[in-house]
Write a protein that holds these residues in place. Structure first.
Motif, PDB file in Angstrom:
ATOM      1  N   VAL A 240     -21.867  24.495 -38.511  1.00 36.67           N
ATOM      2  CA  VAL A 240     -23.329  25.796 -37.741  1.00 36.67           C
ATOM      3  C   VAL A 240     -24.480  26.089 -38.838  1.00 36.67           C
ATOM      4  N   SER A 241     -25.610  26.505 -38.465  1.00 39.63           N
ATOM      5  CA  SER A 241     -26.556  26.881 -39.128  1.00 39.63           C
ATOM      6  C   SER A 241     -26.669  28.328 -39.588  1.00 39.63           C
ATOM      7  N   THR A 242     -26.594  29.368 -40.932  1.00 42.37           N
ATOM      8  CA  THR A 242     -26.134  30.096 -41.060  1.00 42.37           C
ATOM      9  C   THR A 242     -27.577  31.298 -41.282  1.00 42.37           C
ATOM     10  N   THR A 243     -28.394  30.684 -40.865  1.00 38.79           N
ATOM     11  CA  THR A 243     -29.335  31.804 -40.757  1.00 38.79           C
ATOM     12  C   THR A 243     -31.108  30.927 -40.491  1.00 38.79           C
ATOM     13  N   ALA A 244     -31.581  31.581 -39.898  1.00 36.71           N
ATOM     14  CA  ALA A 244     -32.781  31.438 -38.805  1.00 36.71           C
ATOM     15  C   ALA A 244     -34.414  31.243 -39.656  1.00 36.71           C
ATOM     16  N   ALA A 245     -34.382  31.606 -41.643  1.00 38.63           N
ATOM     17  CA  ALA A 245     -35.456  31.768 -41.927  1.00 38.63           C
ATOM     18  C   ALA A 245     -34.667  30.618 -42.495  1.00 38.63           C
ATOM     19  N   GLU A 246     -37.161  29.881 -42.842  1.00 40.01           N
ATOM     20  CA  GLU A 246     -36.685  28.890 -44.026  1.00 40.01           C
ATOM     21  C   GLU A 246     -36.060  29.066 -45.996  1.00 40.01           C
ATOM     22  N   PRO A 247     -35.787  28.200 -45.979  1.00 42.68           N
ATOM     23  CA  PRO A 247     -34.945  27.083 -45.650  1.00 42.68           C
ATOM     24  C   PRO A 247     -33.527  27.461 -45.528  1.00 42.68           C
ATOM     25  N   VAL A 248     -33.524  26.661 -44.590  1.00 40.99           N
ATOM     26  CA  VAL A 248     -32.080  26.946 -43.107  1.00 40.99           C
ATOM     27  C   VAL A 248     -31.069  26.791 -44.350  1.00 40.99           C
ATOM     28  N   THR A 249     -29.463  27.825 -44.734  1.00 44.03           N
ATOM     29  CA  THR A 249     -28.224  27.197 -45.012  1.00 44.03           C
ATOM     30  C   THR A 249     -26.993  26.867 -43.594  1.00 44.03           C
ATOM     31  N   TYR A 250     -26.525  25.967 -44.132  1.00 45.50           N
ATOM     32  CA  TYR A 250     -25.829  25.404 -43.220  1.00 45.50           C
ATOM     33  C   TYR A 250     -24.417  25.930 -43.571  1.00 45.50           C
ATOM     34  N   SER A 251     -23.255  25.891 -42.953  1.00 47.92           N
ATOM     35  CA  SER A 251     -22.071  25.665 -42.966  1.00 47.92           C
ATOM     36  C   SER A 251     -21.240  24.854 -42.272  1.00 47.92           C
ATOM     37  N   ALA A 252     -20.774  23.877 -43.437  1.00 44.23           N
ATOM     38  CA  ALA A 252     -19.739  22.877 -42.863  1.00 44.23           C
ATOM     39  C   ALA A 252     -18.129  23.027 -42.422  1.00 44.23           C
ATOM     40  N   LEU A 253     -17.016  23.109 -41.511  1.00 39.12           N
ATOM     41  CA  LEU A 253     -16.051  23.602 -41.507  1.00 39.12           C
ATOM     42  C   LEU A 253     -14.887  21.881 -41.470  1.00 39.12           C
ATOM     43  N   ILE A 254     -14.939  21.634 -42.913  1.00 39.52           N
ATOM     44  CA  ILE A 254     -14.065  20.192 -42.688  1.00 39.52           C
ATOM     45  C   ILE A 254     -12.795  20.127 -42.570  1.00 39.52           C
ATOM     46  N   THR A 255     -12.114  19.856 -41.352  1.00 38.64           N
ATOM     47  CA  THR A 255     -10.532  19.678 -41.579  1.00 38.64           C
ATOM     48  C   THR A 255     -10.545  18.383 -42.098  1.00 38.64           C
ATOM     49  N   LEU A 256      -9.502  18.194 -43.741  1.00 36.37           N
ATOM     50  CA  LEU A 256      -8.698  16.697 -43.990  1.00 36.37           C
ATOM     51  C   LEU A 256      -7.624  16.590 -44.418  1.00 36.37           C
ATOM     52  N   ARG A 257      -7.080  15.501 -44.360  1.00 29.23           N
ATOM     53  CA  ARG A 257      -5.725  14.802 -44.054  1.00 29.23           C
ATOM     54  C   ARG A 257      -5.592  13.882 -45.016  1.00 29.23           C
ATOM     55  N   PRO A 258      -5.365  13.925 -46.319  1.00 24.32           N
ATOM     56  CA  PRO A 258      -5.253  13.191 -47.202  1.00 24.32           C
ATOM     57  C   PRO A 258      -4.120  12.482 -46.921  1.00 24.32           C
ATOM     58  N   ARG A 259      -4.007  10.010 -47.368  1.00 19.37           N
ATOM     59  CA  ARG A 259      -2.918   9.286 -46.999  1.00 19.37           C
ATOM     60  C   ARG A 259      -2.266   9.587 -48.560  1.00 19.37           C
ATOM     61  N   VAL A 260      -2.551   9.711 -48.899  1.00 21.21           N
ATOM     62  CA  VAL A 260      -1.419   9.694 -50.408  1.00 21.21           C
ATOM     63  C   VAL A 260      -1.240  11.625 -51.233  1.00 21.21           C
ATOM     64  N   ASN A 261      -0.965  11.428 -51.942  1.00 22.61           N
ATOM     65  CA  ASN A 261      -0.345  12.530 -53.025  1.00 22.61           C
ATOM     66  C   ASN A 261      -1.883  12.572 -53.691  1.00 22.61           C
ATOM     67  N   LEU A 262      -2.268  13.899 -53.263  1.00 16.71           N
ATOM     68  CA  LEU A 262      -3.349  14.466 -54.105  1.00 16.71           C
ATOM     69  C   LEU A 262      -3.725  15.816 -54.728  1.00 16.71           C
ATOM     70  N   ASP A 263      -3.985  16.469 -55.727  1.00 15.95           N
ATOM     71  CA  ASP A 263      -4.222  17.549 -56.030  1.00 15.95           C
ATOM     72  C   ASP A 263      -5.195  18.360 -55.693  1.00 15.95           C
ATOM     73  N   GLN A 264      -5.035  18.934 -54.638  1.00  9.78           N
ATOM     74  CA  GLN A 264      -6.008  19.876 -54.134  1.00  9.78           C
ATOM     75  C   GLN A 264      -6.689  20.855 -54.756  1.00  9.78           C
ATOM     76  N   ASP A 265      -7.040  21.577 -56.035  1.00  3.00           N
ATOM     77  CA  ASP A 265      -7.481  21.926 -57.099  1.00  3.00           C
ATOM     78  C   ASP A 265      -8.214  20.793 -57.623  1.00  3.00           C
ATOM     79  N   VAL A 266      -8.016  19.480 -57.997  1.00  2.62           N
ATOM     80  CA  VAL A 266      -8.899  18.629 -58.802  1.00  2.62           C
ATOM     81  C   VAL A 266      -9.876  18.528 -58.118  1.00  2.62           C
ATOM     82  N   ILE A 267      -9.906  17.933 -56.935  1.00  2.73           N
ATOM     83  CA  ILE A 267     -10.606  17.410 -55.569  1.00  2.73           C
ATOM     84  C   ILE A 267     -11.136  18.992 -55.186  1.00  2.73           C
ATOM     85  N   MET A 268     -10.900  20.052 -55.278  1.00  2.00           N
ATOM     86  CA  MET A 268     -11.480  20.931 -55.217  1.00  2.00           C
ATOM     87  C   MET A 268     -13.132  21.344 -56.129  1.00  2.00           C
ATOM     88  N   ALA A 269     -12.881  20.579 -57.507  1.00  3.97           N
ATOM     89  CA  ALA A 269     -13.261  21.029 -58.200  1.00  3.97           C
ATOM     90  C   ALA A 269     -14.480  20.040 -58.754  1.00  3.97           C
TER      91      ALA A 269
END
Length: 232
Positions: A186-215
């Motif tokens: 979704v776009s969060t602002t109507a003014a230029e430049p437009v800012t977007y927000s993306a909500l992503i649902t992730l499903r790891p297929r192997v064991n991962l450290d989420q803190d490392v992924i976020m970093a």
């Protein structure tokens, strides 16, 4: 087929009595296991479903064989199968953690109804074997299922301006063997430049450290902010 059941396949008073008792026993055995695990549909529900399905099956046979009505003997059984879907749906619910509960109970109720149809039709061998397999599945296979390691889904909220930033995020997630099960932008602002927000649902297929992924994700250029979403 077992010859010992041949005399019980016709619609007589003794065979009807035998089928009803058999339906009571089979439904009760499955219901006992569900009641022991404190599931929504328990002992009495499974008995009633199995007995009702048995009566419906026998009624179709009685109308055709004894009263000689020009009717489809499988019609009542077909209505039972579709009606069991509504009963089973009442046992399924979604928890606050967005996990689905009650699917096994719903499937067990549906199968119990089919067992009742088999008993009512005089297919005792099939009903007996199915009851044993249902009990084995619900009793022992639940332990096997609990030992299966499942990597839980998690959601991240990415705020960015350049669309290429989202492409880099998705490419990195796929490189880390994470499947993207849902994506909302979704776009969060109507003014230029437009800012977007993306909500992503992730499903790891192997064991991962989420803190490392976020970093690593925070180091991608063009991203204003990225956070893990714990509740919606």
């Amino acid at each position: 087929m077992l010859s010992i059941f041949d005399s019980l396949r016709d619609i007589t008073f003794f065979s009807v009595f035998f089928r009803m008792i058999l339906a009571f026993v089979f439904g009760g055995l499955i219901g006992l296991e569900r009641s022991y695990k404190n599931r929504p549909a328990g002992f009495r529900t499974h008995i009633l479903v199995c007995i009702g399905s048995t009566v419906a099956s026998m009624t179709g046979l009685y109308l055709y064989l004894n009263l000689h009505f020009p009717t489809d003997i499988s019609r009542l059984g077909a209505q039972v199968v579709s009606g069991l879907g509504f009963i089973g749906a009442g046992t399924i619910f979604v928890t606050r953690k967005r996990t689905i509960k009650g699917l096994t109970t719903a499937a067990g109720l549906w199968t119990t109804g089919i067992i009742g149809l088999a008993v009512g039709a005089g297919f005792y061998e099939g009903a007996l074997i199915t009851t044993a397999l249902v009990l084995i599945t619900e009793t022992y296979f639940s332990r096997v299922g609990n030992r299966i390691h499942r990597t839980p889904e998690f959601k991240i909220l990415v705020t960015y301006q350049e669309k290429t930033a989202l492409d880099h995020v998705m490419r990195y997630c796929k490189d880390q063997k994470m499947s993207i099960s849902n994506l909302q932008v979704v776009s969060t602002t109507a003014a230029e430049p437009v800012t977007y927000s993306a909500l992503i649902t992730l499903r790891p297929r192997v064991n991962l450290d989420q803190d490392v992924i976020m970093a690593h994700l925070r180091e991608i250029g063009g991203i204003f902010e990225i956070d893990e979403v714990t509740a919606l």
